[in-house]
Design an enzyme around this catalytic site. Structure first.
Site, PDB file in Angstrom:
ATOM      1  CD  GLU A  16      -7.891   0.765  -6.542  1.00 54.96           C
ATOM      2  OE1 GLU A  16      -7.513   1.131  -7.700  1.00 54.96           O
ATOM      3  OE2 GLU A  16      -8.131  -0.459  -6.406  1.00 54.96           O
ATOM      4  CG  ASP A  28      -1.120  -6.018  -5.436  1.00 53.22           C
ATOM      5  OD1 ASP A  28      -2.089  -5.287  -5.200  1.00 53.22           O
ATOM      6  OD2 ASP A  28      -1.136  -7.065  -6.119  1.00 53.22           O
TER       7      ASP A  28
END
Length: 677
Positions: A527, A590
Site C-alpha cells: 500500500e 508488489d
C-alpha cells in the site's frame, strides 16, 4: 448497484478487488483459461522453476472449491471466517430484547429480520421503487425521464441510471470536496462487452437472459421481455465501448476533466438540465464538476432523442430491476442468485442467508464494522500493526534515500510525501453512522426489506449532501473495517489496513516475525508503494494532483514503468496469463513491497527462506475458469502465480537464497529485473 465502488477504486489502490487469481492460456485463443491447479497435479516442481507451485503445493493439490463458490484462497477463507463472525453478531442483535433504538444492533437486526420475512417480500414487490418504475413507463419525454433518473441518483447516493454525481476530494485541493460525475450503468465492463473468447460470449448471453427474466418478472410478455433485454444490452455495449478501459480508469490525467455546473449543462444540455442540477442536487452555477469519462457522456447524449424514449424507458427499468432484484421478491432474488451462479461457474447458488448477510454488510457497512471490531479487534493488535507500519515506513525511507535514478529534488519530495502518510489501522476513529438518524422498521412494525435498504441509502445521501460544502473528513474510510482488504488513498495520502485482513496467514500475534513481515508487512509495503506507483506518484503529500517530479525523473519513471509492463507480459508467457499494462500499478506496488520487506528482513537478519515461503503460500488460489475470465478482463491485479513469481524473480536476494541459476524456470537476467523502488 453501487457505482461509487468503481470510482472509489479509481481513486484508491487496494490490495485486491474481488480476487487476484486468473488463469493461464494463450491470450489470442478463444478457449477458456484453465482453473489454477487441480488436485490431480501431484508432482512438486522445484522452487527454482516455479516457486509459487512449489511453496503452495499442499494447498494446490488438496484444496477444492465449494459448490457455491468461484474460487478458494486464504483471502476467501478469511472472508468466510469474518462472515461467520458477523452472522453470529447480527443474529445476536436480532434476538436481543433490549436493543437501543437506532443503534448499530437495532439497524442490522431490522434488516436481517425483514430480509428473512419472505412472505412480506413477495407481497411488497419492489416496495418504494414500484412508483418509480411506473413513472419510467409513463414518461412522455426524454427530459421527464432524465429528471426522474436524476432524482433517483440524488435520493440514493451512489446508485446511478443515467450519468450521475457523487462527492470526493478535489484533486486540485484535497482538503475540499468537489462534485464528481460518474458514467452511466453499462451492465458489464468495456472489456467484458468486447472480449472475443468463448467465456466472455457466454457471460454476455447470461446477462441478456438475466435481464429478460427480470423484465418478465416485472410483467412483460416473454416476447417483449426478450426484445427489451436485447435492445438494452446493445445500448449498454455501445456506452461501454465509448468509455475508458480498465487501465485508463486508473489514470488521473484521463479521469480528471474539469467543468463547472454551467459549462456541463451547456456541453450536455439534454443530459444535464440546469434546472435539475440546481433544483434536484442543489448545485450552484459556478460549482466545479469533475467528469471521469467524457466519452460515455458524449455517447449517452447521442441516445437522448425522443425517438429513443421507449429504449431509454426500458434501459432505466432494467437497471432498477437488476440493481434491486436481490432485495425484492424471492423470485427476483433467486433469479439474481442463479445468474451469479452461472457467471461465476458455481455448481450451486449462494445460500440465501449468506447473500443476505453480505447485503446487510454492504448496506450498513460501518454498523457491521463497529459490531465486528468491538468483538474481535484488541488494542494490542492495533498497536502492533501500527508499529509494523512505522517500521516499513522507515525501510521505505531508506530505499528512497538509496535510490540511484531519482534526482535529489524529486527524492526529497518523495520522502516528504512518505513522512506525511496517514496511518489507519483496523477501524476509523469516528464512525459515519453517528452523523445521521436511521430508524428501520422490523416485521412487527410492517417493515419491508427493500424499503429498509432504500431508507439507509436516503439517510446517507441526505447527510453527505448536507455536508458537501464542509472540508474533506480525512478520517472517512471507503471500505468497512470487517472487509478482508487494505488500500492506499492518494487524495488522503493515507494507508488503510482493515480489521478483516488481520487474520492468519497475514497477521497472527502468535506467528513468527518472518511470517508477519511476509504477511501484513508485505501488505503494508504494497500500500505504501501505491503512493509512488504510476498513478499515486501524480499526487503530492497533501493529496493534491500535482507535478512534483523533474522532467528527467518523470521520463525515467515512465521508462521503468514500461519495463515493468514488458516484464509481467513475459511472466505471463511463463506462468499465468497477465495483462501487463492493465496491472502495472499493482505490479509496481508488489515489486516495491518485496524490496521493502526483504530489506527489513536483512536489517534484522531474518530467515529469508521462511519469509519468502510464507509470502508465496499466503497468495495461493484456485479459480473456476468462468470466474478466471472475468478477473482477467477486469482486475488490475496480476494472477496469484505471477504476483508471487514475478516479484521474487525480480529480487536479487531470491537468487542467493535459493541458488537460482540461468536455465531455471524462475531465472531472470540481472539486467532484465525491473527495479523502481
Amino acid at each position: 448497484m453501487i457505482p461509487r465502488k468503481i470510482l472509489a477504486a479509481a481513486l484508491t489502490a487496494a490490495l485486491l478487488l474481488t480476487g487476484c487469481g486468473t488463469a493461464a492460456t494463450d491470450q489470442s485463443s478463444s478457449s477458456a483459461p484453465k482453473a489454477t491447479k487441480t488436485t490431480s497435479d501431484t508432482a512438486t516442481p522445484a522452487l527454482v522453476d516455479n516457486f509459487y507451485e512449489a511453496a503452495g503445493h499442499d494447498e494446490l493439490t488438496t484444496w477444492t472449491i465449494d459448490d457455491d463458490a468461484s474460487s478458494n484462497s486464504y483471502f476467501l477463507q478469511m472472508d468466510i471466517t469474518g462472515r461467520d463472525r458477523l452472522t453470529a453478531l447480527i443474529k445476536k442483535a436480532a434476538d436481543a430484547k433490549d436493543t437501543a433504538p437506532d443503534s448499530d444492533g437495532d439497524r442490522v437486526a431490522a434488516l436481517y429480520l425483514t430480509g428473512q420475512d419472505e412472505a412480506a417480500r413477495d407481497a411488497g414487490g419492489m416496495g418504494d421503487l414500484s412508483s418509480l418504475v411506473t413513472a419510467f413507463g409513463d414518461a412522455t419525454s426524454v427530459a421527464e425521464l432524465v429528471s426522474l433518473c436524476a432524482q433517483y441518483n440524488r435520493d440514493y447516493y451512489g446508485c446511478v441510471i443515467f450519468p450521475g454525481f457523487q462527492l470526493e476530494a478535489d484533486p486540485d485541493d484535497a482538503s475540499q470536496q468537489v462534485i464528481y460525475q460518474f458514467g452511466a450503468d453499462t451492465g458489464l465492463s468495456r472489456e467484458e462487452w468486447l472480449a472475443d473468447d468463448d467465456d466472455s460470449k457466454a457471460l454476455r448471453s447470461y446477462f441478456q437472459d438475466h435481464l429478460q427474466t427480470l423484465f418478465a418478472a416485472g410483467g412483460a410478455s416473454d416476447k417483449d421481455a426478450a426484445a427489451k433485454a436485447k435492445n438494452v444490452c446493445a445500448m449498454m455495449k455501445e456506452l461501454a465501448t465509448a468509455g475508458l478501459s480498465v487501465s485508463e480508469q486508473y489514470d488521473p490525467e484521463k479521469t480528471t476533466n474539469r467543468y463547472t455546473v454551467t459549462s456541463l449543462a451547456e456541453d450536455f444540455p439534454r443530459l444535464f438540465a440546469a434546472d435539475d442540477l440546481q433544483g434536484i442536487w442543489g448545485f450552484n452555477p459556478e460549482d466545479a464538476i469533475i467528469v471521469t469519462d467524457v466519452g460515455v457522456l458524449e455517447k449517452f447524449s447521442d441516445y437522448l432523442t425522443e425517438d429513443n424514449l421507449p429504449l431509454l424507458r426500458d434501459y432505466a427499468t432494467a437497471i432498477v430491476y437488476n440493481d434491486w432484484a436481490p432485495f425484492a421478491t424471492t423470485a427476483m432474488r433467486d433469479a439474481d442468485a442463479a445468474y451469479n451462479q452461472k457467471i461465476n461457474g458455481q455448481t450451486a447458488p449462494t445460500p440465501a442467508e449468506e447473500s443476505l448477510i453480505k447485503q446487510i454488510k454492504e448496506t450498513l457497512p460501518f454498523e457491521c464494522g463497529r459490531l465486528y471490531t468491538d468483538a474481535y479487534v484488541t488494542d494490542a493488535t492495533k498497536e502492533d500493526v501500527t508499529n509494523i507500519i512505522g517500521e516499513v515506513i522507515d525501510v521505505y525511507r531508506e530505499q528512497l534515500r538509496a535510490n540511484d535514478w531519482l534526482s535529489d529534488a524529486t527524492k526529497e519530495k518523495a520522502i516528504e510525501k512518505l513522512n506525511f502518510v496517514g496511518i489507519n489501522v483496523a477501524y476509523p476513529d469516528t464512525w459515519p453512522q453517528d452523523g445521521y438518524a436511521l430508524n428501520l422498521a422490523r416485521p412487527d412494525a410492517d417493515g419491508l426489506y427493500i424499503n429498509n435498504v432504500l431508507a439507509a441509502y436516503r439517510a446517507k445521501s441526505a447527510a453527505l449532501y448536507t455536508d458537501r460544502h464542509s472540508p474533506v473528513d480525512k478520517s472517512q474510510w471507503y471500505e468497512s473495517p470487517q472487509t478482508v482488504n487494505a488500500y492506499y488513498d492518494p487524495a488522503r495520502n493515507g494507508i488503510f489496513i482493515l480489521a478483516g485482513i488481520l487474520q492468519a496467514p497475514f497477521y497472527d500475534p502468535e506467528a513468527s516475525r518472518e511470517e508477519n513481515i511476509a504477511g501484513i508487512g508485505h501488505v503494508i509495503a504494497h500500500e505504501l508503494s501505491h503512493a509512488f506507483d504510476d498513478n499515486g506518484a501524480q499526487y503530492d503529500k497533501d493529496g493534491n494532483l500535482s507535478d512534483w517530479w523533474t522532467a528527467e525523473d518523470k521520463s525515467a519513471f515512465k521508462e521503468r514503468s514500461q519495463k515493468v509492463i514488458d516484464y509481467y507480459n513475459d511472466m505471463g508467457e511463463r506462468f499465468e496469463r497477465v495483462n501487463g499494462e492493465q496491472t502495472v500499478s499493482e505490479n509496481i506496488a508488489d515489486l516495491g513491497a518485496m524490496a521493502a520487506v526483504v530489506r527489513l528482513a536483512e536489517n534484522e537478519n531474518l530467515d529469508l527462506d521462511k519469509l519468502m515461503t510464507h509470502y508465496a503460500k499466503s497468495w495461493v488460489e484456485i479459480v473456476r475458469p468462468e470466474y478466471a475470465t472475468q478477473i482477467y478482463l477486469t482486475d488490475v491485479h496480476a494472477p496469484a502465480e505471477d504476483r508471487v513469481n514475478a516479484s521474487l524473480a525480480a529480487t536479487d536476494a531470491f537468487y542467493t537464497t535459493y541458488d537460482v541459476q540461468s536455465g531455471d524456470g524462475m531465472y531472470v537476467a540481472p539486467e532484465d529485473r525491473p527495479k523502481i523502488w
